[in-house]
Design an enzyme around this catalytic site. Sequence first.
Site, PDB file in Angstrom:
ATOM      1  N   HIS A  38      -3.357  -5.336  16.165  1.00  0.00           N
ATOM      2  CA  HIS A  38      -4.300  -6.009  15.264  1.00  0.00           C
ATOM      3  C   HIS A  38      -5.693  -6.219  15.853  1.00  0.00           C
ATOM      4  CE1 HIS A  38      -0.464  -7.199  13.332  1.00  0.00           C
ATOM      5  NE2 HIS A  38      -1.196  -7.162  12.237  1.00  0.00           N
ATOM      6  N   CYS A  69       1.478 -12.904  18.920  1.00  0.00           N
ATOM      7  CA  CYS A  69       0.608 -12.425  17.849  1.00  0.00           C
ATOM      8  C   CYS A  69       1.161 -12.915  16.531  1.00  0.00           C
ATOM      9  CB  CYS A  69       0.530 -10.898  17.839  1.00  0.00           C
ATOM     10  SG  CYS A  69      -0.358 -10.271  16.402  1.00  0.00           S
ATOM     11  N   CYS A 106       1.852  -9.984  13.995  1.00  0.00           N
ATOM     12  CA  CYS A 106       3.110  -9.250  14.211  1.00  0.00           C
ATOM     13  C   CYS A 106       4.325 -10.170  14.185  1.00  0.00           C
ATOM     14  CB  CYS A 106       3.104  -8.534  15.561  1.00  0.00           C
ATOM     15  SG  CYS A 106       1.874  -7.256  15.739  1.00  0.00           S
ATOM     16  N   LYS A 151      -4.346  -3.330   5.953  1.00  0.00           N
ATOM     17  CA  LYS A 151      -5.176  -4.155   5.080  1.00  0.00           C
ATOM     18  C   LYS A 151      -6.415  -4.628   5.821  1.00  0.00           C
ATOM     19  CE  LYS A 151      -3.647  -4.119   1.090  1.00  0.00           C
ATOM     20  NZ  LYS A 151      -4.503  -3.584   0.065  1.00  0.00           N
ATOM     21  N   LYS A 203      -4.105   4.667  10.979  1.00  0.00           N
ATOM     22  CA  LYS A 203      -2.940   4.072  10.330  1.00  0.00           C
ATOM     23  C   LYS A 203      -3.435   3.106   9.253  1.00  0.00           C
ATOM     24  CE  LYS A 203       1.151   1.267  11.142  1.00  0.00           C
ATOM     25  NZ  LYS A 203       1.025  -0.099  10.712  1.00  0.00           N
ATOM     26  N   HIS A 223       0.853  -1.187   0.000  1.00  0.00           N
ATOM     27  CA  HIS A 223       0.000   0.000   0.000  1.00  0.00           C
ATOM     28  C   HIS A 223       0.893   1.243   0.000  1.00  0.00           C
ATOM     29  CE1 HIS A 223       0.916   0.376   4.246  1.00  0.00           C
ATOM     30  NE2 HIS A 223       0.249  -0.718   4.577  1.00  0.00           N
ATOM     31  N   HIS A 237       4.008   1.517   2.235  1.00  0.00           N
ATOM     32  CA  HIS A 237       5.241   0.873   1.742  1.00  0.00           C
ATOM     33  C   HIS A 237       5.885   1.757   0.677  1.00  0.00           C
ATOM     34  CE1 HIS A 237       2.612  -2.697   2.845  1.00  0.00           C
ATOM     35  NE2 HIS A 237       3.654  -2.849   3.637  1.00  0.00           N
ATOM     36  N   CYS A 242      -4.093  -8.470  20.592  1.00  0.00           N
ATOM     37  CA  CYS A 242      -2.949  -7.620  20.223  1.00  0.00           C
ATOM     38  C   CYS A 242      -3.419  -6.169  20.097  1.00  0.00           C
ATOM     39  CB  CYS A 242      -2.387  -8.114  18.885  1.00  0.00           C
ATOM     40  SG  CYS A 242      -1.238  -6.965  18.129  1.00  0.00           S
TER      41      CYS A 242
END
Length: 525
Positions: A158, A130, A133, A308, A305, A21, A24, A155
Amino acid sequence: MTSGRSFYITTPIYYPSDVPHIGHGYTTVAVDALARWHRQAGDDTWMLTGTDEHGQKMMRAAAANGVTPQEWVDKLVTEAWFPLLNTLDVANDDFIRTTQERHEDGVKKFVQAIYDRGYIYAGEFEALYCVGCEEFKTEADIMDGTGPFEGLKVCAIHSKPLELLQEKNYFFKLSEFQDRLLELYRERPDFVQPESARNEVAAFVQQGLKDLSISRSAFDWGIPVPWDESHVIYVWVDALLNYATAVGFGSDEETFERRWPAHHVVGKDILRFHAVIWPAMLMAAGLEVPRGVFAHGWLLVGGEKMSKSKATGIAPETLVETFGSDAFRFYFLSAIAFGQDGSFSWEDLSARYQAELANGFGNLASRTVAMTARYFDGAVPTPGEYTDVDRAIQRTVADAAAAADAAIDRFRIDEAIRAVWTIVDELNGYITDNEPWALAKDDAQRERLATVLYTCNEGLRALAVLLSPVMPQATAKLWDALGAEPALGALEAQPLREAGAWGLLPAGAATSALSPLFPRIEQAD
């Protein structure tokens, strides 16, 4: 031509579990612009990017798609991650994949070396993990679940349930490096940047460090532990080592000696791995710690933030298809203070494209080249005597070039672009004030007209060089239109730290027609 000064810079090693995305893309173009600047300044530059392909999350995704983990990562990297580099015009020198033999061999040698030096021991381990992560969670990173996860520990990143793992593992004696790490942060205040990131890391280490579990035995998608093949090396240890294995650790000592240590640019969510665990591992192996770790902020979309799982990820291609790769690079590198969080919106990108690129830089280039064609048959004129207003432009160019280079040294690409943009603004004002179209009507003003248009063309020459690391396509078109190459050579060969010198574009250079650098974008909404 290199100065011998080594500048080795890395992006984080990306986890290709899904498509890239714009977050990156942001990190990658930032590192690329820094590398291009240093490369063009004559430094011995090397830019690395790559993918981190081991771990439990990858294994599960492959199983869900009915393929082997290797087939799964090959597909992701080939179809999504290599194309990203082309989409964004990234000139990386290397791309490492953690499934490559060169990497696996280097990791085994490194881990064996710290084992032989007494920094690894076997022990029992139980903790909440997790999978998203690929990380064991400390108390601060664990939350109580809500809704469907009521009564479970989740987490903090997430919001998904954590798994309780119990394993016999190998541990790295991270706790032994607390004092040495604190001393490193004290002695080299720029080791972690920006300052807010350094303070956070130092506070974390001051609370005390626990030894780190560095192997897994519950699954086998990873690099085997050299002295115990029933274990694989923890994916984060494996991943961090890419920065060393890519430049020859364990296989090509001469290259490693030439390139290492590196500058790492990372998102702030993976700062602790890079600023705590990684330097401790290097210390344990008797190697130099990195030159520095720069943590940039998050890209926020609608205040969140990007992720996905929350459908806030935007593919870079969707922006590049509309605005072009230069505008993508310019926007993300100039609109956000590098090191802080920044918000993205389509409207902001569109507005900046119009104001700064099309009306600012693009219009300046078009007007200058068109007036040179109209009034001097396309040949850059010989300037007459300079006046104070001309000399003010020369000072602006020299100051902007010096300020931009200093900003790049601080990893502040946004400040570098802001410094260079003073040339765009000053030259647009200079044209308005000096009215070349009026001067052209008076034969007695011919020499003054020549001076004004030489000043504009030479200012554009400096802009082409200074902005080429940020906008390689538009600046190449401009360089061509200025007729600079026959006299000065290729744009990428121009010594960047000398870009602010005046009078480099020779009079008589043959300019050529320039199509708009930033065409108007027709969009209904």
